[in-house]
Scaffold this active site. Structure first.
Site, PDB file in Angstrom:
ATOM      1  N   VAL A  85      37.073  29.192  45.741  1.00 37.66           N
ATOM      2  CA  VAL A  85      38.191  28.716  46.556  1.00 37.66           C
ATOM      3  C   VAL A  85      38.748  29.839  47.426  1.00 37.66           C
ATOM      4  O   VAL A  85      38.538  31.024  47.169  1.00 37.66           O
ATOM      5  CB  VAL A  85      39.299  28.113  45.678  1.00 37.66           C
ATOM      6  CG1 VAL A  85      38.810  26.851  44.997  1.00 37.66           C
ATOM      7  CG2 VAL A  85      39.784  29.114  44.627  1.00 37.66           C
ATOM      8  N   TYR A 126      30.733  41.706  38.286  1.00 36.70           N
ATOM      9  CA  TYR A 126      31.637  40.563  38.256  1.00 36.70           C
ATOM     10  C   TYR A 126      31.036  39.416  37.446  1.00 36.70           C
ATOM     11  O   TYR A 126      31.725  38.815  36.601  1.00 36.70           O
ATOM     12  CB  TYR A 126      31.942  40.101  39.676  1.00 36.70           C
ATOM     13  CG  TYR A 126      32.851  38.899  39.731  1.00 36.70           C
ATOM     14  CD1 TYR A 126      34.222  39.027  39.541  1.00 36.70           C
ATOM     15  CD2 TYR A 126      32.339  37.622  39.962  1.00 36.70           C
ATOM     16  CE1 TYR A 126      35.062  37.920  39.572  1.00 36.70           C
ATOM     17  CE2 TYR A 126      33.164  36.512  40.005  1.00 36.70           C
ATOM     18  CZ  TYR A 126      34.519  36.670  39.808  1.00 36.70           C
ATOM     19  OH  TYR A 126      35.344  35.560  39.825  1.00 36.70           O
ATOM     20  N   ASP A 146      50.503  46.645  34.625  1.00 39.31           N
ATOM     21  CA  ASP A 146      49.206  46.769  35.278  1.00 39.31           C
ATOM     22  C   ASP A 146      48.095  46.551  34.254  1.00 39.31           C
ATOM     23  O   ASP A 146      47.960  47.323  33.302  1.00 39.31           O
ATOM     24  CB  ASP A 146      49.099  48.167  35.897  1.00 39.31           C
ATOM     25  CG  ASP A 146      47.858  48.344  36.750  1.00 39.31           C
ATOM     26  OD1 ASP A 146      46.942  47.513  36.660  1.00 39.31           O
ATOM     27  OD2 ASP A 146      47.805  49.337  37.493  1.00 39.31           O
ATOM     28  N   ARG A 162      55.839  43.208  43.157  1.00 42.93           N
ATOM     29  CA  ARG A 162      55.123  41.931  43.083  1.00 42.93           C
ATOM     30  C   ARG A 162      55.880  40.927  42.218  1.00 42.93           C
ATOM     31  O   ARG A 162      55.779  39.715  42.430  1.00 42.93           O
ATOM     32  CB  ARG A 162      53.708  42.156  42.567  1.00 42.93           C
ATOM     33  CG  ARG A 162      52.834  42.889  43.595  1.00 42.93           C
ATOM     34  CD  ARG A 162      51.427  43.082  43.090  1.00 42.93           C
ATOM     35  NE  ARG A 162      50.699  41.830  42.962  1.00 42.93           N
ATOM     36  CZ  ARG A 162      50.058  41.227  43.944  1.00 42.93           C
ATOM     37  NH1 ARG A 162      50.083  41.729  45.175  1.00 42.93           N
ATOM     38  NH2 ARG A 162      49.393  40.111  43.731  1.00 42.93           N
ATOM     39  N   ASN A 185      44.533  34.264  33.592  1.00 42.62           N
ATOM     40  CA  ASN A 185      44.103  34.004  34.964  1.00 42.62           C
ATOM     41  C   ASN A 185      43.755  35.275  35.732  1.00 42.62           C
ATOM     42  O   ASN A 185      42.897  35.255  36.611  1.00 42.62           O
ATOM     43  CB  ASN A 185      45.228  33.257  35.698  1.00 42.62           C
ATOM     44  CG  ASN A 185      45.038  33.246  37.194  1.00 42.62           C
ATOM     45  OD1 ASN A 185      44.311  32.424  37.736  1.00 42.62           O
ATOM     46  ND2 ASN A 185      45.716  34.165  37.882  1.00 42.62           N
ATOM     47  N   LYS A 218      32.623  37.681  34.010  1.00 43.98           N
ATOM     48  CA  LYS A 218      32.961  36.266  33.868  1.00 43.98           C
ATOM     49  C   LYS A 218      32.174  35.617  32.724  1.00 43.98           C
ATOM     50  O   LYS A 218      32.680  34.688  32.078  1.00 43.98           O
ATOM     51  CB  LYS A 218      32.711  35.542  35.179  1.00 43.98           C
ATOM     52  CG  LYS A 218      33.634  35.979  36.315  1.00 43.98           C
ATOM     53  CD  LYS A 218      35.073  35.549  36.107  1.00 43.98           C
ATOM     54  CE  LYS A 218      36.008  36.596  35.576  1.00 43.98           C
ATOM     55  NZ  LYS A 218      37.403  36.134  35.465  1.00 43.98           N
TER      56      LYS A 218
END
Length: 260
Positions: A183, A152, A55, A37, A81, A156
């Site tokens: 998005v 989740y 990781d 990646r 991010n 957040k």
């Protein structure tokens, strides 16, 4: 010119923010979870100045990422991010932790504690944090029936809690949380209705801008505008509770005061 590290920047919003900052002349360090990646990221953001690899689901590798970052010198900003969504069942990491909490919450905590303190911190939250539950009694979902959406949302919320906790504890550092919107990324899905380009804008702006609106700390933003956050994010007891839990899980304390 600012020097910015962006976690999870091999694709999605992290890569978009990296390209945005590179185009504006800033020095950007990417992050990817593997060598493969990393090669993709360097191809996708050719103006980036370097990359750290590891990781975020593994505590040992998070420590390695921090070591790599510190060898590159002091950053002006770190954009936390990287994150995972809510579409999978409960997965346990090699450290015995629920993977959404491990990646979305524990990783930014540990990186913040270990990377030499930047001038600015940006944490990616979500509008779903408003449905989060700041309950520490079963963070790893070992007793409750699994609910990925709730896990989740909780993560957040805890990202916003972390941002506000650092704003309070480190007054010399500007620390804020961002809702990038729903998005069309791999996490958001192709049907997501929000503006993809704007999804990477606010975190990049908070990392480098000298606008008065960006030169604050302890705020929650959506498309460059301050928004209401969950009341728990500003609760000092919850902030200290989250820091204590993360310290216990990692064996690493968050430094209490900004360096002079």
């Amino acid at each position: 010119m600012s020097k910015v590290l962006i976690t999870g920047s091999s694709d999605g919003l992290g890569l978009m923010a990296a390209r945005r900052l590179v185009a504006a002349g800033h020095e950007v360090i990417l992050h990817a979870r593997s060598q493969a990646r990393a090669r993709d990221a360097e191809t996708a953001a050719p103006g980036a100045r370097g990359i750290v690899i590891g990781d975020l689901a593994r505590i040992a590798e998070i420590r390695g990422i921090a070591d790599q970052a510190n060898r590159l010198g002091l950053f002006d900003a770190v954009i936390h991010n990287a994150g995972v969504g809510n579409r999978e069942g409960r997965i346990e990491t090699v450290d015995g932790l629920e993977h959404i909490f491990a990646i979305n919450v524990l990783a930014p905590y540990l990186l913040t504690a270990l990377i030499e303190r930047p001038k600015r911190l940006v944490y990616l939250s979500s509008g779903m944090h408003l449905g989060g539950d700041p309950d520490f009694t079963d963070l790893q979902w070992k007793r409750r029936r699994w609910n990925g959406t709730q896990a989740y949302s909780d993560s957040k919320l805890f990202d916003a809690v972390l941002a506000f906790a650092l704003a309070r504890r480190w007054p010399a550092v500007r620390s804020n949380a961002v809702d990038p919107g729903w998005v069309a990324t791999k996490m958001g899905g192709r049907g997501a209705p929000d503006d993809l380009d704007l999804g990477s804008d606010t975190q990049a702006w908070l990392a480098v801008s000298q606008d008065a609106e960006a030169m604050i700390s302890g705020a929650y933003f959506y498309h460059r505008k301050r928004q209401r956050s969950h009341p728990a994010a500003s609760d000092v007891t919850i902030q200290d509770g989250l820091l204590a839990v993360c310290e216990e899980l990692t064996g690493t304390a968050m430094p209490a005061a900004a360096a002079v």
